[in-house]
Write an enzyme that holds these catalytic residues in place. Structure first.
Site, PDB file in Angstrom:
ATOM      1  N   HIS A   1      19.443  -6.920 -31.591  1.00 43.98           N
ATOM      2  CA  HIS A   1      18.389  -6.793 -30.582  1.00 43.98           C
ATOM      3  C   HIS A   1      17.508  -8.046 -30.645  1.00 43.98           C
ATOM      4  CE1 HIS A   1      14.820  -5.273 -28.500  1.00 43.98           C
ATOM      5  NE2 HIS A   1      15.575  -4.302 -28.032  1.00 43.98           N
TER       6      HIS A   1
ATOM      7  N   CYS B   1       9.828  21.237 -24.039  1.00 43.16           N
ATOM      8  CA  CYS B   1       8.862  22.307 -24.244  1.00 43.16           C
ATOM      9  C   CYS B   1       8.921  22.683 -25.724  1.00 43.16           C
ATOM     10  CB  CYS B   1       9.136  23.498 -23.330  1.00 43.16           C
ATOM     11  SG  CYS B   1      10.745  24.270 -23.588  1.00 43.16           S
TER      12      CYS B   1
END
Length: 631
Positions: free
Chosen positions: A567, A419
């Site tokens: 990666h 939020c």
């Protein structure tokens, strides 16, 4: 049961922030176009149309918020709300109901509550039916296309049911509204409970009926009737703003006084550091009305202070009410809203003397309590408290990666949202979350309720959430094991270490990687390799920190403390391990040049977005990277 209920309320609370977030922009247009400012009707009407359609906006906002941003859920909510409205009107005629007030547009008007109900319904039906497979004859309507259809039918049923139920609920709301409106005690409990709910993030649910449903006002110039304290205030109701006016002295004067008390009671050697933090937090509260940076600085270390704070906040509302103060906002009770909306206020000037008086009360009461009870507010911790460690030296563009590590990694995240001021996370294993690391990374507080965590990162929380989701979408491993290496090993690599390239091929810069997680260096500095063969070897002597379940990425820690992420390919997480074979396991010690992983290079080129392989030094700065020796 409590665990599940809290999780649901958390999700609803953050979903309500989606429609509420549009109100500041609408409020600006409404105020600047008003007669006492620019007096331009076209600007005023542009803002007014948002307030006129709040139920529909809440329907769409709640649906999208709970459905993970899916537009289909929003479309279903629009259709559902329109059907609900017309169904209630027709049922009202059949039942012979009278308009709830003179000039009412609808015989049965559920207002914002109707929008919230439809938003909840659309989100639930999206999650339940977005993957449905129908008979081939009806195949066109399978999947997401089925959601608006089922929402339409369900909204019709909901409309019929609420045509009988809502008039009773509305009478109850009106009775409660009248009781609280005439009761100073009721106002005190409202303000106190509101403040007590803030640590749990449930205050958005609590204030919604007060801001958007309670009380009604008919604009004499237009004949339009609106409900709710906030909407009535901006429609020109001089009696509205009762449930907002006390926030102005609290946020503009009292919380800065708390910050000053914390600074003055800090240990001498820490005052300079604490002053910078608390002054920034105080200014945030004064200007914008965002209170968490100050409140969370003492909430967890001194809960008794927060209880006192909440009670005093209730008293402020009572005092403002006794002076007949009425003031409102679209965002929060900070100085910006105070000045901008002053022209609509009643006795708005009283906020200043009330705020000054209570600022003195807050300052001396907090100062006395901190010293009397030796409370460990910021700057008063001893070295043994373990709270004096400097915040982790993490670059801004790498923060998301380290926060994800502190949350236990991608595999530990069940749900991630945010939020205005906090990350809201549901995890699978709470034990894998490192709250101390989150605080070192900049969280002013971390709240844990069962599997639900809230980390208060301030106004950057929503952007931080998006960055974390971007990293997760790329399948980057961030595990609790990797976190241990961050906290237990030196942050800077051993300059005497020499590394070899883990893959044979052409070395290129990270800027050439077609994935912003790597190209924008969100995870750290490094380089990329365009592989010429499908082998990954250990770049140095060290330990395997983690291997992603799909085997496309390896976390490595050198003997000298350098963290390296290898990666293989881009979007290779989607291959689910196909084409990869790991030759080591997590925790295994390896020697430089030892084979770690093999992969089918041709398969990856055909089935992944790219075979380019980022090699990231996750705890190494750009300057330190220049001194790393590669061969």
């Amino acid at each position: 049961m409590f665990k599940k209920a809290f999780q649901i309320l958390q999700q609803l609370g953050r979903a309500l922030m989606t429609p509420v977030a549009v109100l500041p922009a609408a409020g600006l247009l409404l105020r600047f176009g008003d007669k006492d400012l620019l007096n331009i009707p076209i600007i005023k009407d542009a803002g007014g149309v948002v307030f006129d359609n709040l139920p529909l906006i809440f329907a769409v906002g709640v649906a999208i918020g709970l459905a993970g941003g899916e537009g289909v859920a929003g479309l279903a909510a629009v259709i559902g709300y329109l059907i609900l409205t017309v169904t209630l009107d027709n049922m009202g005629k059949l039942l012979g109901l009278q308009p709830p007030y003179e000039g009412a547009e609808h015989l049965i008007d559920m207002g914002v509550f109707g929008g919230i109900i439809i938003g909840l319904l659309a989100a639930y039906l999206y999650k339940r039916f977005s993957s449905i497979e129908l008979h081939p004859v009806l195949g066109f309507f399978s999947g997401k296309r089925f959601v608006p259809i089922i929402t339409s039918v369900s909204s019709l049923v909901i409309g019929v049911i609420f045509s009988f139920v809502w008039p009773l609920i509305q009478n109850g709301i009106n009775a409660a509204s009248s009781l609280i409106a005439d009761s100073t005690v009721g106002l005190f409990f409202y303000a106190t409970i509101y403040r007590l709910l803030i640590p749990f993030g449930l205050h958005h649910i609590f204030y919604t009926p007060f801001y958007f449903m309670m009380g009604e006002y008919t604009d004499p110039s237009t004949g339009n009737t609106v409900t709710g304290d906030l909407t009535r205030f901006f429609a020109g109701d001089p009696t509205a703003g009762r449930f907002m006016m006390g926030d102005f002295p609290y946020m503009i004067f009292c919380l800065p006084a708390v910050a000053l008390a914390i600074i003055h009671t800090a240990r001498p050697e820490k005052k300079k550091m604490i002053s910078g933090v608390m002054i920034s937090a105080a200014l945030t509260s004064m200007l914008t009305g965002i209170t968490e940076p100050v409140e969370f600085s003492f909430l967890f270390v001194a809960p008794v202070l927060y209880l006192i704070n909440s009670i005093l906040a209730g008293v402020i509302f009572v005092v403002c009410d006794l002076f007949h103060v009425r003031h409102g906002y679209t965002f929060s009770g900070g100085g910006i809203d105070y000045v901008l909306n002053y022209g609509l206020s009643t006795n708005g000037w009283v906020v200043i003397p009330v705020g000054i008086v209570f600022a003195f009360i807050y300052y001396y009461l907090f100062r006395f309590a901190i010293l009397k009870w030796n409370l460990k507010t910021p700057g008063r911790e001893t070295d043994e408290d373990g709270q004096n460690e400097e915040k982790a030296p993490v670059a801004k563009d790498q923060l998301a990666f380290h926060v994800l590590q502190a949350l236990g990694g991608q595999q530990n995240i069940a749900n991630l949202d945010a939020c205005i001021t906090r990350l809201r996370v549901t995890v699978h294993q709470p034990s894998q979350v490192c709250k101390d690391e989150l605080k070192r990374l900049g969280a002013v507080g971390v709240l844990e309720v069962n599997n639900n965590f809230q980390a208060i990162f301030g106004t950057k929380s929503d952007a931080l959430k998006d960055d974390i989701k971007t990293i997760m979408a790329g399948g980057v491993p961030a595990t609790a094991a990797a976190l241990d290496t961050v906290t237990d090993k030196p942050l800077k690599p051993d300059s005497d270490e020499t590394f070899i390239y883990p893959i044979k091929g052409e070395t290129v810069s990270l800027g050439d990687v077609p994935d912003q997680v790597f190209s924008e260096k969100m995870m750290g500095e490094g380089f990329a390799i365009i592989p010429s063969e499908g082998k990954v070897v250990a770049p140095a002597d060290g330990e395997i920190v983690s291997i992603f379940p799909t085997k496309h990425a390896i976390g490595f820690m050198s003997a000298g403390g350098t963290e390296i992420l290898i990666h293989v390919g881009i979007d290779t997480v989607k291959l689910n391990g196909e084409g990869f074979e790991a030759h080591v396991t997590s925790g295994q010690a390896v020697k430089q040049g030892e084979l770690l992983l093999t992969f089918d290079l041709n398969y990856i080129k055909q089935h992944a977005a790219s075979a380019i392989t980022p090699v990231i030094f996750t705890n190494t700065s750009e300057e330190d990277l220049k001194h790393i020796q590669m061969k």
